[in-house]
Design a protein around this motif. Structure first.
Motif, PDB file in Angstrom:
ATOM      1  N   GLU A  86       7.179  30.637   1.228  1.00  0.00           N
ATOM      2  CA  GLU A  86       7.864  31.289   0.119  1.00  0.00           C
ATOM      3  C   GLU A  86       9.185  30.573  -0.128  1.00  0.00           C
ATOM      4  N   TYR A  88      12.747  30.322  -2.465  1.00  0.00           N
ATOM      5  CA  TYR A  88      13.675  31.080  -3.308  1.00  0.00           C
ATOM      6  C   TYR A  88      14.811  30.148  -3.730  1.00  0.00           C
ATOM      7  N   PRO A  94      18.397  35.477  -1.213  1.00  0.00           N
ATOM      8  CA  PRO A  94      17.687  36.604  -1.816  1.00  0.00           C
ATOM      9  C   PRO A  94      17.784  37.857  -0.949  1.00  0.00           C
ATOM     10  N   GLY A  98      13.286  39.985  -2.154  1.00  0.00           N
ATOM     11  CA  GLY A  98      13.164  38.794  -2.982  1.00  0.00           C
ATOM     12  C   GLY A  98      13.849  38.890  -4.330  1.00  0.00           C
ATOM     13  N   SER A 104      11.656  32.636  -7.535  1.00  0.00           N
ATOM     14  CA  SER A 104      10.827  32.516  -6.341  1.00  0.00           C
ATOM     15  C   SER A 104       9.453  31.960  -6.688  1.00  0.00           C
TER      16      SER A 104
END
Length: 118
Positions: A86, A88, A94, A98, A104
């Protein structure tokens, strides 16, 4: 992995911004940080209305995990594991969910690869 983002100063005064890229490895098979700073760049003196594009490179080490080594605590076994990564991007870390005004994306790493020792 390269992340490209465009930053626009929507204010009335020149400004600076630190573009930050954070990563999570939710499928890690060993304990790893919940989130980690993978790359950043400081943009200075962005004029009102000006846009700048920045490219940030995520190295394999930025999202690698360390396997414990039963033979020696002095020998690391570092790998990029298969699974979700993942990513960001924004001006801050974040929130847990998120959000927080960051962009993202999630990418899939297909194979686990050991990293060579330095």
């Amino acid at each position: 992995l390269t992340v490209t983002v465009t930053v626009t100063n929507t204010g009335d005064m020149a400004s600076d911004e630190v573009v930050q890229v954070y990563v999570k490895t939710p499928d890690s098979t060993v304990p790893s940080p919940q989130i980690r700073l993978a790359a950043f760049d400081r943009l200075t003196n962005i004029a009102p209305g000006e846009s700048r594009t920045v490219e940030l490179t995520l190295t394999p080490e930025s999202h690698a995990v360390v396997y414990p080594n039963a033979d020696s605590v002095y020998v690391e076994q570092t790998a990029v594991e298969s699974g979700a990564l993942e990513v960001y991007v924004g001006g801050a870390q974040p929130d847990d969910d998120g959000t927080n005004g960051v962009l993202s994306a999630s990418v899939s790493i297909s194979d686990t690869t050991m990293l060579k020792a330095c």
